[in-house]
Every structure is written in C-alpha cells, then in structure tokens.
Design a protein around this motif. Structure first.
Motif, PDB file in Angstrom:
ATOM      1  N   VAL A  61       3.070  58.562  23.726  1.00 54.22           N
ATOM      2  CA  VAL A  61       4.333  59.131  23.242  1.00 54.22           C
ATOM      3  C   VAL A  61       4.327  59.181  21.717  1.00 54.22           C
ATOM      4  CG1 VAL A  61       6.832  58.776  23.088  1.00 54.22           C
ATOM      5  CG2 VAL A  61       5.662  58.438  25.265  1.00 54.22           C
ATOM      6  N   ALA A  62       4.014  58.073  21.087  1.00 54.27           N
ATOM      7  CA  ALA A  62       4.039  57.985  19.622  1.00 54.27           C
ATOM      8  C   ALA A  62       3.080  58.981  18.966  1.00 54.27           C
ATOM      9  CB  ALA A  62       3.717  56.565  19.173  1.00 54.27           C
ATOM     10  N   ALA A  63       2.034  59.378  19.672  1.00 59.89           N
ATOM     11  CA  ALA A  63       1.058  60.323  19.115  1.00 59.89           C
ATOM     12  C   ALA A  63       1.599  61.744  19.036  1.00 59.89           C
ATOM     13  CB  ALA A  63      -0.220  60.304  19.952  1.00 59.89           C
ATOM     14  N   GLU A  64       2.673  62.028  19.762  1.00 63.59           N
ATOM     15  CA  GLU A  64       3.245  63.379  19.773  1.00 63.59           C
ATOM     16  C   GLU A  64       4.248  63.542  18.629  1.00 63.59           C
ATOM     17  OE1 GLU A  64       2.155  65.766  21.617  1.00 63.59           O
ATOM     18  OE2 GLU A  64       0.868  64.458  22.810  1.00 63.59           O
ATOM     19  N   GLU A  65       3.972  64.479  17.734  1.00 61.76           N
ATOM     20  CA  GLU A  65       4.878  64.725  16.606  1.00 61.76           C
ATOM     21  C   GLU A  65       6.213  65.292  17.065  1.00 61.76           C
ATOM     22  OE1 GLU A  65       3.284  66.863  13.281  1.00 61.76           O
ATOM     23  OE2 GLU A  65       1.314  65.952  13.571  1.00 61.76           O
ATOM     24  N   PHE A  66       6.176  66.130  18.089  1.00 58.56           N
ATOM     25  CA  PHE A  66       7.388  66.724  18.652  1.00 58.56           C
ATOM     26  C   PHE A  66       7.465  66.337  20.122  1.00 58.56           C
ATOM     27  CE2 PHE A  66       9.552  70.146  20.939  1.00 58.56           C
ATOM     28  CZ  PHE A  66      10.775  70.118  20.288  1.00 58.56           C
ATOM     29  N   GLN A  67       8.629  65.845  20.535  1.00 63.52           N
ATOM     30  CA  GLN A  67       8.798  65.386  21.914  1.00 63.52           C
ATOM     31  C   GLN A  67      10.056  65.998  22.519  1.00 63.52           C
ATOM     32  OE1 GLN A  67       8.978  61.101  21.585  1.00 63.52           O
ATOM     33  NE2 GLN A  67       7.220  61.093  20.189  1.00 63.52           N
ATOM     34  N   VAL A  68       9.956  66.360  23.780  1.00 59.19           N
ATOM     35  CA  VAL A  68      11.097  66.866  24.551  1.00 59.19           C
ATOM     36  C   VAL A  68      11.406  65.824  25.617  1.00 59.19           C
ATOM     37  CG1 VAL A  68      11.937  68.708  26.056  1.00 59.19           C
ATOM     38  CG2 VAL A  68      10.400  69.256  24.149  1.00 59.19           C
ATOM     39  N   TRP A  69      12.583  65.232  25.525  1.00 54.11           N
ATOM     40  CA  TRP A  69      13.016  64.204  26.469  1.00 54.11           C
ATOM     41  C   TRP A  69      14.046  64.808  27.408  1.00 54.11           C
ATOM     42  CZ3 TRP A  69      11.297  59.158  26.862  1.00 54.11           C
ATOM     43  CH2 TRP A  69      10.382  58.762  25.877  1.00 54.11           C
ATOM     44  N   ARG A  70      13.820  64.629  28.715  1.00 57.72           N
ATOM     45  CA  ARG A  70      14.734  65.174  29.720  1.00 57.72           C
ATOM     46  C   ARG A  70      15.160  64.080  30.688  1.00 57.72           C
ATOM     47  NH1 ARG A  70      13.770  70.717  29.128  1.00 57.72           N
ATOM     48  NH2 ARG A  70      11.614  71.215  28.579  1.00 57.72           N
ATOM     49  N   VAL A  71      16.446  64.132  31.038  1.00 61.70           N
ATOM     50  CA  VAL A  71      16.967  63.294  32.117  1.00 61.70           C
ATOM     51  C   VAL A  71      17.450  64.239  33.197  1.00 61.70           C
ATOM     52  CG1 VAL A  71      18.729  61.628  32.814  1.00 61.70           C
ATOM     53  CG2 VAL A  71      17.680  61.452  30.545  1.00 61.70           C
ATOM     54  N   SER A  72      17.003  64.004  34.420  1.00 58.91           N
ATOM     55  CA  SER A  72      17.447  64.760  35.588  1.00 58.91           C
ATOM     56  C   SER A  72      18.033  63.764  36.574  1.00 58.91           C
ATOM     57  CB  SER A  72      16.282  65.506  36.241  1.00 58.91           C
ATOM     58  OG  SER A  72      15.730  66.425  35.329  1.00 58.91           O
ATOM     59  N   VAL A  73      19.340  63.916  36.843  1.00 61.83           N
ATOM     60  CA  VAL A  73      20.047  62.994  37.721  1.00 61.83           C
ATOM     61  C   VAL A  73      20.120  63.596  39.122  1.00 61.83           C
ATOM     62  CG1 VAL A  73      22.212  61.750  38.107  1.00 61.83           C
ATOM     63  CG2 VAL A  73      21.418  62.167  35.757  1.00 61.83           C
ATOM     64  N   ASN A  74      19.799  62.781  40.117  1.00 61.15           N
ATOM     65  CA  ASN A  74      19.853  63.193  41.521  1.00 61.15           C
ATOM     66  C   ASN A  74      21.210  62.843  42.130  1.00 61.15           C
ATOM     67  OD1 ASN A  74      17.050  63.957  41.451  1.00 61.15           O
ATOM     68  ND2 ASN A  74      16.588  61.774  41.519  1.00 61.15           N
ATOM     69  N   ALA A  75      21.516  63.437  43.265  1.00 58.56           N
ATOM     70  CA  ALA A  75      22.794  63.209  43.944  1.00 58.56           C
ATOM     71  C   ALA A  75      22.985  61.749  44.346  1.00 58.56           C
ATOM     72  CB  ALA A  75      22.898  64.106  45.176  1.00 58.56           C
ATOM     73  N   ASP A  76      21.892  61.014  44.565  1.00 61.83           N
ATOM     74  CA  ASP A  76      21.998  59.607  44.965  1.00 61.83           C
ATOM     75  C   ASP A  76      22.064  58.644  43.775  1.00 61.83           C
ATOM     76  OD1 ASP A  76      19.403  59.717  44.025  1.00 61.83           O
ATOM     77  OD2 ASP A  76      18.481  58.951  45.868  1.00 61.83           O
ATOM     78  N   CYS A  77      22.323  59.178  42.585  1.00 64.11           N
ATOM     79  CA  CYS A  77      22.464  58.408  41.337  1.00 64.11           C
ATOM     80  C   CYS A  77      21.153  57.812  40.836  1.00 64.11           C
ATOM     81  CB  CYS A  77      23.530  57.333  41.451  1.00 64.11           C
ATOM     82  SG  CYS A  77      25.183  58.012  41.665  1.00 64.11           S
ATOM     83  N   THR A  78      20.025  58.257  41.379  1.00 57.17           N
ATOM     84  CA  THR A  78      18.744  57.940  40.767  1.00 57.17           C
ATOM     85  C   THR A  78      18.467  59.054  39.757  1.00 57.17           C
ATOM     86  OG1 THR A  78      17.466  59.152  42.427  1.00 57.17           O
ATOM     87  CG2 THR A  78      17.867  56.789  42.837  1.00 57.17           C
ATOM     88  N   ALA A  79      17.486  58.844  38.916  1.00 57.93           N
ATOM     89  CA  ALA A  79      17.187  59.874  37.918  1.00 57.93           C
ATOM     90  C   ALA A  79      15.718  59.796  37.528  1.00 57.93           C
ATOM     91  CB  ALA A  79      18.069  59.696  36.691  1.00 57.93           C
ATOM     92  N   ARG A  80      15.289  60.828  36.841  1.00 61.37           N
ATOM     93  CA  ARG A  80      13.940  60.882  36.304  1.00 61.37           C
ATOM     94  C   ARG A  80      14.051  61.138  34.810  1.00 61.37           C
ATOM     95  NH1 ARG A  80       9.646  65.505  37.555  1.00 61.37           N
ATOM     96  NH2 ARG A  80      11.302  66.576  36.509  1.00 61.37           N
ATOM     97  N   LEU A  81      13.375  60.325  34.030  1.00 61.78           N
ATOM     98  CA  LEU A  81      13.294  60.489  32.582  1.00 61.78           C
ATOM     99  C   LEU A  81      11.882  60.924  32.263  1.00 61.78           C
ATOM    100  CD1 LEU A  81      14.406  60.036  29.675  1.00 61.78           C
ATOM    101  CD2 LEU A  81      13.559  57.686  29.876  1.00 61.78           C
TER     102      LEU A  81
END
Length: 121
Positions: A61-81
């Motif tokens: 992660v630190a090696a990337e000068e530009f980063q796109v961070w996404r959070v996707s929330v599921n109907a069961d209140c779990t998510a993916r970062l």
C-alpha cells in the motif's frame, strides 16, 4: 452513539477543502474537510484509521503514490474494504465482519499523504 446522517448527496458538496486535519495516530497523514465529514456523519473514523495505518503497516500500500480506497457494504452489514492503485489493480482487500456505515458504497483517494473525496481533487 448518535445516528449517522451521511448520504451520497451530501458528498457531492465537497469540491475542495479549506482545512486539513492531522491524523492522530499517523501524524504525517492529513485528511480534508470531506474526509472529516465522512468520518463524523458516517461514524467512520475507523475508515480514516484503516487508510492511515495501512501507510505504515503494509509495504504494498505504502508503495503506491496514488490510492483508491473503496468500501462496499452488503445487506447483511458486512463490508469489503479495498485499496487499488488507480489503474484497477487491487493492492489490499479486507473483509469487515460488521459495519453500520450508512451508504452502500464510498470511495476515498489517498495521495501526497492526504485522504480526500474524489470531488475534492
């Protein structure tokens, strides 16, 4: 705990930042008005922490000068970062077992040691 008031429409109001805030744990990481709004209104200081701490704890992660961070929330209140390199390549992926984040998707960018909303670029 107060009810989160964040909505996708709220995020469109951020087209720049008048203030920059220093992350309390990773002092060289800053965040903008828009990122602060997400943290406060969405109950998501944890998200700023995840992004900031990854800069110290994950070499890929630190090696990337530009980063796109996404959070996707599921109907069961779990998510993916996820963290991508800006070219669609996933650098980090993390499953969140529970979140009450109030919007189904959000994207934050990280560059020049600053966390910000895409509209603030």
């Amino acid at each position: 705990m107060s009810e989160a008031k964040l909505s996708e429409a709220d995020l469109r109001q951020f087209t720049g930042s008048e203030h920059w805030y220093r992350h309390p744990l990773v002092r060289n990481v800053l965040y903008t008005d828009g990122a602060k709004y997400v943290a406060e209104e969405g109950g998501a200081y944890w998200l700023l922490d995840e992004i900031a701490l990854a800069q110290r704890g994950d070499r890929r992660v630190a090696a990337e000068e530009f980063q796109v961070w996404r959070v996707s929330v599921n109907a069961d209140c779990t998510a993916r970062l996820t963290c991508e390199d800006g070219n669609g390549n996933t650098v980090l992926e993390k499953r969140l077992d529970y979140t009450d984040f109030p919007v189904p998707h959000i994207t934050l960018w990280f560059a020049d040691n600053t966390i910000y909303l895409p509209g603030e670029h």
